[in-house]
Design a protein around this motif. Sequence first.
Motif, short mmCIF file in Angstrom:
data_model
loop_
_atom_site.label_atom_id
_atom_site.label_comp_id
_atom_site.label_asym_id
_atom_site.label_seq_id
_atom_site.Cartn_x
_atom_site.Cartn_y
_atom_site.Cartn_z
N ILE A 37 65.32 -5.71 -59.97
CA ILE A 37 64.06 -6.01 -59.26
C ILE A 37 63.28 -7.10 -59.96
O ILE A 37 62.81 -8.05 -59.33
CB ILE A 37 63.22 -4.72 -59.10
CG1 ILE A 37 63.90 -3.79 -58.09
CG2 ILE A 37 61.80 -5.04 -58.67
CD1 ILE A 37 63.31 -2.41 -58.00
N THR A 38 63.14 -7.02 -61.28
CA THR A 38 62.37 -8.03 -62.00
C THR A 38 63.01 -9.41 -61.92
O THR A 38 62.31 -10.42 -61.94
CB THR A 38 62.13 -7.62 -63.46
OG1 THR A 38 63.39 -7.40 -64.10
CG2 THR A 38 61.26 -6.39 -63.56
N GLN A 39 64.32 -9.48 -61.80
CA GLN A 39 64.99 -10.78 -61.67
C GLN A 39 64.60 -11.48 -60.37
O GLN A 39 64.50 -12.71 -60.34
CB GLN A 39 66.50 -10.61 -61.74
CG GLN A 39 67.00 -10.35 -63.14
CD GLN A 39 68.50 -10.09 -63.19
OE1 GLN A 39 69.12 -9.74 -62.18
NE2 GLN A 39 69.08 -10.25 -64.37
N VAL A 40 64.36 -10.72 -59.31
CA VAL A 40 63.93 -11.33 -58.04
C VAL A 40 62.60 -12.05 -58.24
O VAL A 40 62.42 -13.18 -57.78
CB VAL A 40 63.82 -10.26 -56.93
CG1 VAL A 40 63.17 -10.84 -55.68
CG2 VAL A 40 65.18 -9.67 -56.61
N PHE A 41 61.68 -11.43 -58.95
CA PHE A 41 60.37 -12.04 -59.19
C PHE A 41 60.50 -13.28 -60.06
O PHE A 41 59.87 -14.30 -59.80
CB PHE A 41 59.42 -11.03 -59.83
CG PHE A 41 59.03 -9.92 -58.90
CD1 PHE A 41 58.00 -10.08 -57.99
CD2 PHE A 41 59.72 -8.72 -58.92
CE1 PHE A 41 57.65 -9.07 -57.12
CE2 PHE A 41 59.38 -7.70 -58.06
CZ PHE A 41 58.34 -7.87 -57.16
N ALA A 42 61.32 -13.21 -61.10
CA ALA A 42 61.49 -14.35 -62.00
C ALA A 42 62.08 -15.55 -61.27
O ALA A 42 61.63 -16.68 -61.45
CB ALA A 42 62.38 -13.95 -63.18
N ARG A 43 63.09 -15.30 -60.43
CA ARG A 43 63.72 -16.41 -59.69
C ARG A 43 62.75 -17.08 -58.73
O ARG A 43 62.88 -18.27 -58.44
CB ARG A 43 64.94 -15.90 -58.92
CG ARG A 43 66.15 -15.63 -59.78
CD ARG A 43 67.40 -15.43 -58.95
NE ARG A 43 67.28 -14.39 -57.95
CZ ARG A 43 67.71 -13.14 -58.08
NH1 ARG A 43 68.30 -12.76 -59.20
NH2 ARG A 43 67.57 -12.28 -57.11
N PHE A 46 57.22 -15.79 -59.72
CA PHE A 46 56.08 -14.89 -59.76
C PHE A 46 55.98 -14.27 -61.15
O PHE A 46 56.99 -13.89 -61.73
CB PHE A 46 56.23 -13.77 -58.72
CG PHE A 46 55.77 -14.15 -57.35
CD1 PHE A 46 54.58 -13.66 -56.84
CD2 PHE A 46 56.53 -15.00 -56.56
CE1 PHE A 46 54.16 -14.01 -55.57
CE2 PHE A 46 56.12 -15.34 -55.29
CZ PHE A 46 54.92 -14.85 -54.80
N ASN A 47 54.78 -14.17 -61.65
CA ASN A 47 54.55 -13.52 -62.93
C ASN A 47 54.22 -12.05 -62.68
O ASN A 47 53.37 -11.74 -61.86
CB ASN A 47 53.39 -14.20 -63.67
CG ASN A 47 53.22 -13.65 -65.06
OD1 ASN A 47 54.19 -13.47 -65.78
ND2 ASN A 47 51.99 -13.36 -65.43
N ILE A 48 54.88 -11.16 -63.39
CA ILE A 48 54.56 -9.74 -63.29
C ILE A 48 53.44 -9.46 -64.29
O ILE A 48 53.62 -9.60 -65.49
CB ILE A 48 55.80 -8.86 -63.58
CG1 ILE A 48 56.85 -9.08 -62.49
CG2 ILE A 48 55.39 -7.39 -63.65
CD1 ILE A 48 58.15 -8.31 -62.70
#
Length: 180
Positions: A37-43, A46-48
């Motif tokens: 899930i976090t890889q989707v945001f990084a690509r 988006f900053n978590i």
Amino acid sequence: MSKKIVTTDVPAEPSLDQSSHSLSVFVNNTPGVLMRITQVFARRGFNIDSLVVSEGRDERFSRMTIGITGSSNGLEQIIKQVSKLIDVIHCIQHEADDSVVKELVLIKLLIKSTEDRTSALQIIDHFNGKTVDLTPESIIAMISGDSGKLDAAIKMFGNFEIVETVRTGKVVMARGGATT
């Protein structure tokens, strides 16, 4: 004679639409799901800002509350991509008016005098906080609420020597009968 380079590329202007968003992701409780899930945001750039993960009422499932900052333009695509991942049951964006959003902060203060102790306890009381540890030299306060309230409380404690703060991420629950 020097050559002049002509290009039609226009440098991208930084997006001014860097707003905060809260997502709730309901997943199977399996190893590796958080990483995917976090890889989707990084690509997607988006900053978590905050990430809270906890087991659900049924231990086979977990709920992730993800606070992110980024352009609203790509948010719908991220939600679709996350929803398609293995082990993701659903991914929902929550708006402030359709959900309850809370955070928690623990603040450890050094106390040097009786007056400092009294002042710190008054601030804790003002923010409807609790004293969760009290020694002759220190106080640990626990305050919950929205981000603005926590920011204000931390600012008020700025007159004291703050040893450390620990702040949770946002937790979100949909209002009424809506699914979180």
